[in-house]
Scaffold this motif. Structure first.
Motif, mmCIF file in Angstrom:
data_model
loop_
_atom_site.group_PDB
_atom_site.id
_atom_site.type_symbol
_atom_site.label_atom_id
_atom_site.label_comp_id
_atom_site.label_asym_id
_atom_site.label_seq_id
_atom_site.Cartn_x
_atom_site.Cartn_y
_atom_site.Cartn_z
ATOM 1 N N SER A 58 12.583 -1.218 -10.089
ATOM 2 C CA SER A 58 12.565 -2.684 -10.161
ATOM 3 C C SER A 58 12.191 -3.334 -8.836
ATOM 4 N N ASN A 59 12.536 -2.703 -7.719
ATOM 5 C CA ASN A 59 12.239 -3.304 -6.420
ATOM 6 C C ASN A 59 10.991 -2.723 -5.776
ATOM 7 N N LEU A 60 10.215 -1.971 -6.549
ATOM 8 C CA LEU A 60 8.995 -1.386 -6.012
ATOM 9 C C LEU A 60 7.804 -2.292 -6.296
ATOM 10 N N GLN B 33 4.503 -0.030 -19.216
ATOM 11 C CA GLN B 33 5.479 -0.100 -18.132
ATOM 12 C C GLN B 33 5.919 -1.529 -17.892
ATOM 13 N N LYS B 34 7.223 -1.743 -17.889
ATOM 14 C CA LYS B 34 7.810 -3.035 -17.523
ATOM 15 C C LYS B 34 8.505 -2.876 -16.172
ATOM 16 N N ARG B 35 8.675 -3.992 -15.499
ATOM 17 C CA ARG B 35 9.360 -3.952 -14.211
ATOM 18 C C ARG B 35 10.740 -3.335 -14.379
ATOM 19 N N GLY B 36 11.014 -2.265 -13.652
ATOM 20 C CA GLY B 36 12.309 -1.597 -13.728
ATOM 21 C C GLY B 36 12.327 -0.367 -14.623
ATOM 22 N N ASP B 37 11.308 -0.178 -15.473
ATOM 23 C CA ASP B 37 11.255 1.011 -16.330
ATOM 24 C C ASP B 37 11.068 2.266 -15.485
ATOM 25 N N ILE C 33 0.836 -1.204 0.000
ATOM 26 C CA ILE C 33 0.000 0.000 0.000
ATOM 27 C C ILE C 33 0.865 1.246 0.000
ATOM 28 N N ILE C 34 1.863 1.289 0.890
ATOM 29 C CA ILE C 34 2.717 2.467 0.982
ATOM 30 C C ILE C 34 3.521 2.656 -0.291
ATOM 31 N N SER C 35 4.042 1.559 -0.882
ATOM 32 C CA SER C 35 4.828 1.675 -2.103
ATOM 33 C C SER C 35 4.017 2.315 -3.212
ATOM 34 N N ASN C 36 2.789 1.858 -3.405
ATOM 35 C CA ASN C 36 1.961 2.424 -4.462
ATOM 36 C C ASN C 36 1.533 3.839 -4.128
#
Length: 290
Positions: free
Chosen positions: A253-255, A269-273, A6-9
């Motif tokens: 990438s780590n989010l 969007q790709k992971r890490g973009d 939740i916090i990350s987003n």
């Protein structure tokens, strides 16, 4: 979803999820800021919308831009962006409370019934659900390495920014209207000068929450190679001038991002973009003044 998710987003897509709740406008000054400067924090009623750019499929990119997302190469001289900058609306009910008033009002999830009674809000109403959601966000555990804080009055916001950045010599950065009044309509804005990066090792970003009075959800972001802050002068087709404040998130990438978010999906969007967005006019970025 776990609290960390939740916090990350919230931290990186907050402006997408909240989309500029109705907020009043006020100019503030604090003793912690440089004495020779006065910083206007504009809290503007409305919503920030589209920007235009090129990436992969131009049609999908354009649609992603309408969710407020774009790439760093969109920040170029002469680029046109479709944006709505609403005019500021003064409202005493959405003002930033002084410390003396804020301290008298409970601000915790276990006090939710009392809070609803204080503001005469029905307990089963959508407004009550929104207040509960804000309180849950404010009481969630932060991600590792991230400091978060919900400020209910100006001094607490400045104290958090100063403690986090290691200095009380601060500048408040916002998306700012450069003309006395804005039409508030969606129109094409052209980047009129080369965007300037604001180089900082760390910044504190404060997002306006939906609440009966002004509450900011604040968090730190590492600068330099992880996040970049830009000032972007723009001219509207009708002569409106705005200095937009843009943030580009370079390391993702780590989010725990939800790649099914409509804006991210349209951005391909790709992971890490990396991805970028303009801060709405009622959000604030605190940076060291030197």
């Amino acid at each position: 979803m776990a609290a960390a998710g939740i916090i990350s987003n919230l931290i990186l897509l907050f402006y997408v999820f909240l989309l500029m709740h109705g907020i009043g406008a006020r100019t503030i000054r604090t003793q912690h800021l440089d004495d020779d400067e006065e910083h206007n924090i504009l809290m503007v009623n409305g919503r920030q919308d589209a920007m235009h750019g090129d990436h992969h499929s131009s049609s999908h990119h354009h649609m992603a831009i309408e969710f407020g997302l774009f790439r760093m190469n969109d920040l170029s001289l002469g680029k046109k962006m479709l944006i709505e900058f609403p005019p500021k609306v003064l409202s005493s009910s959405t003002r930033l409370l002084p410390r003396e008033e804020a301290d008298l009002i409970p601000f915790s999830l276990n006090q939710l019934p009392n809070i609803l009674n204080i503001f005469s809000i029905p307990h089963d109403s959508p407004e009550a659900e929104t207040i509960e959601s804000t309180l849950r966000v404010c009481e969630s555990e932060p991600l590792q390495g991230v400091s978060v804080f919900c400020a209910t009055f100006l001094e607490s916001m400045v104290d958090f920014a100063g403690n986090t950045l290691g200095t009380y010599h601060l500048r408040a950065k916002t998306t700012t209207a450069l003309t006395k009044s804005l039409t508030g309509r969606k129109q094409n804005y052209t980047i009129s000068e080369v965007p300037k990066e604001v180089p900082v090792p760390m910044m504190v970003v404060c997002h306006m929450m939906s609440y009966p009075y002004v509450v900011y959800f604040c968090h730190n972001l590492k600068g330099e190679s992880e996040n970049k802050l830009f000032k972007v002068p723009m001219m509207g087709d009708n002569g409106d001038r705005v200095e937009g404040l843009g943030i580009c998130h370079l390391k993702t990438s780590n989010l725990n991002l939800d790649l099914n978010n409509p804006g991210l999906r349209l951005l391909d969007q790709k992971r890490g973009d990396h991805f970028c967005h303009f801060l709405p006019t009622n959000h604030v970025v605190w940076v060291p003044s030197s």
